[in-house]
Design a protein around this motif. Structure first.
Motif, PDB file in Angstrom:
ATOM      1  N   UNK A  89       0.945  -1.154   0.299  1.00 51.83           N
ATOM      2  CA  UNK A  89       0.078  -0.067   0.029  1.00 51.83           C
ATOM      3  C   UNK A  89       0.960   0.966   0.567  1.00 51.83           C
ATOM      4  N   UNK A  90       1.819   0.916   0.832  1.00 55.71           N
ATOM      5  CA  UNK A  90       3.242   2.236   0.963  1.00 55.71           C
ATOM      6  C   UNK A  90       3.496   2.678  -0.272  1.00 55.71           C
ATOM      7  N   UNK A  91       3.944   1.101  -1.234  1.00 58.43           N
ATOM      8  CA  UNK A  91       4.669   1.821  -2.675  1.00 58.43           C
ATOM      9  C   UNK A  91       3.016   2.462  -3.573  1.00 58.43           C
ATOM     10  N   UNK A  92       2.266   1.784  -3.542  1.00 55.40           N
ATOM     11  CA  UNK A  92       0.781   2.408  -4.298  1.00 55.40           C
ATOM     12  C   UNK A  92       1.007   3.449  -4.123  1.00 55.40           C
ATOM     13  N   UNK A  93       0.703   4.093  -3.123  1.00 62.85           N
ATOM     14  CA  UNK A  93       0.183   5.423  -2.312  1.00 62.85           C
ATOM     15  C   UNK A  93       2.059   6.370  -3.106  1.00 62.85           C
ATOM     16  N   UNK A  94       2.592   5.612  -2.993  1.00 68.67           N
ATOM     17  CA  UNK A  94       4.074   7.347  -3.025  1.00 68.67           C
ATOM     18  C   UNK A  94       3.905   6.463  -4.968  1.00 68.67           C
ATOM     19  N   UNK A  95       3.093   5.898  -6.085  1.00 66.50           N
ATOM     20  CA  UNK A  95       3.273   5.288  -6.959  1.00 66.50           C
ATOM     21  C   UNK A  95       2.430   6.819  -6.878  1.00 66.50           C
ATOM     22  N   UNK A  96       1.197   6.704  -6.743  1.00 64.20           N
ATOM     23  CA  UNK A  96       0.134   7.679  -7.101  1.00 64.20           C
ATOM     24  C   UNK A  96       0.190   9.162  -7.031  1.00 64.20           C
ATOM     25  N   UNK A  97       1.513   9.748  -5.656  1.00 65.18           N
ATOM     26  CA  UNK A  97       2.091  10.894  -5.282  1.00 65.18           C
ATOM     27  C   UNK A  97       3.068  11.315  -7.442  1.00 65.18           C
ATOM     28  N   UNK A  98       4.124  10.318  -7.307  1.00 61.77           N
ATOM     29  CA  UNK A  98       4.949   9.888  -8.374  1.00 61.77           C
ATOM     30  C   UNK A  98       3.812  10.804  -9.526  1.00 61.77           C
ATOM     31  N   UNK A  99       2.385  10.243  -9.675  1.00 59.49           N
ATOM     32  CA  UNK A  99       1.877   9.933 -10.585  1.00 59.49           C
ATOM     33  C   UNK A  99       1.354  11.645 -10.307  1.00 59.49           C
ATOM     34  N   UNK A 100       1.491  12.183  -9.477  1.00 60.97           N
ATOM     35  CA  UNK A 100       0.318  13.667  -9.790  1.00 60.97           C
ATOM     36  C   UNK A 100       2.027  14.599  -9.692  1.00 60.97           C
ATOM     37  N   UNK A 101       3.002  14.340  -9.237  1.00 57.22           N
ATOM     38  CA  UNK A 101       4.090  15.422  -9.688  1.00 57.22           C
ATOM     39  C   UNK A 101       4.118  14.948 -11.147  1.00 57.22           C
ATOM     40  N   UNK A 102       4.513  14.408 -11.221  1.00 57.70           N
ATOM     41  CA  UNK A 102       4.616  14.368 -12.609  1.00 57.70           C
ATOM     42  C   UNK A 102       3.617  14.985 -13.851  1.00 57.70           C
ATOM     43  N   UNK A 103       2.153  14.896 -13.529  1.00 57.64           N
ATOM     44  CA  UNK A 103       0.859  15.329 -14.341  1.00 57.64           C
ATOM     45  C   UNK A 103       1.227  17.296 -14.354  1.00 57.64           C
ATOM     46  N   UNK A 104       1.478  17.317 -13.306  1.00 57.37           N
ATOM     47  CA  UNK A 104       2.011  18.669 -12.770  1.00 57.37           C
ATOM     48  C   UNK A 104       3.083  19.456 -12.829  1.00 57.37           C
ATOM     49  N   UNK A 105       4.486  18.487 -13.374  1.00 54.44           N
ATOM     50  CA  UNK A 105       5.616  18.885 -14.742  1.00 54.44           C
ATOM     51  C   UNK A 105       6.475  18.424 -13.009  1.00 54.44           C
ATOM     52  N   UNK A 106       5.953  18.615 -11.749  1.00 49.18           N
ATOM     53  CA  UNK A 106       6.296  18.794 -11.202  1.00 49.18           C
ATOM     54  C   UNK A 106       8.076  17.461 -10.779  1.00 49.18           C
ATOM     55  N   UNK A 107       9.713  17.992  -9.902  1.00 45.16           N
ATOM     56  CA  UNK A 107      10.276  17.574 -10.735  1.00 45.16           C
ATOM     57  C   UNK A 107      10.337  16.274  -9.146  1.00 45.16           C
ATOM     58  N   UNK A 108      10.999  14.704 -10.096  1.00 48.02           N
ATOM     59  CA  UNK A 108      10.472  13.686  -8.978  1.00 48.02           C
ATOM     60  C   UNK A 108      12.044  13.710  -8.837  1.00 48.02           C
ATOM     61  N   UNK A 109      12.376  13.711  -7.438  1.00 48.46           N
ATOM     62  CA  UNK A 109      13.470  12.994  -7.049  1.00 48.46           C
ATOM     63  C   UNK A 109      14.474  12.303  -7.129  1.00 48.46           C
TER      64      UNK A 109
END
Length: 124
Positions: A89-109
């Motif tokens: 669940x933690x990995x899936x939640x993190x993945x969705x937050x990465x998707x959000x950042x990528x959609x917003x064109x934010x950097x994903x460290x």
């Protein structure tokens, strides 16, 4: 041939649909640990698959890579190839937050490392 990303109406529709799909994934992943509803992994797979297709069409390549890995993971969950525990669940939640950042064109460290981790989940 015109660049599809120059079509503002299409891009607006993409952003709106992508945000709705990310919101639905976020909501469903948050309920995975609470109840074993057999339709949730299938819904998550459908959301990720739809977002994978649309992000590929509009050349959001990093987002496309993440949701492609997510779709594979959600399909494995649907097929009960791994147990849905706190780590999953933690990995899936993190993945969705990465998707959000990528959609917003934010950097994903640490994007490449994160993608490798997601692609290798669940580890054999």
């Amino acid at each position: 041939m015109p660049d599809i990303t120059d079509n503002q109406e299409l891009m607006d529709a993409f952003y709106q649909e992508a945000q709705a799909l990310i919101d639905e994934m976020r909501k469903d992943v948050s309920t995975l640990g609470e109840a074993r509803v057999p339709t949730i992994p299938h819904r998550l797979f459908r959301y990720a698959h739809t977002l994978k297709t649309s992000s590929g069409i509009v050349a959001f390549d990093d987002l496309h890579e993440v949701v492609q890995a997510l779709a594979k993971t959600f399909k494995a969950a649907e097929d009960e190839k791994f147990s849905i525990n706190a780590d999953a669940i933690a990995l899936l939640s993190d993945s969705i937050e990465v998707c959000q950042k990528l959609l917003n064109k934010e950097e994903v460290v640490g994007y490449k490392e994160f993608l490798a981790r997601l692609n290798n989940f669940p580890e054999p």
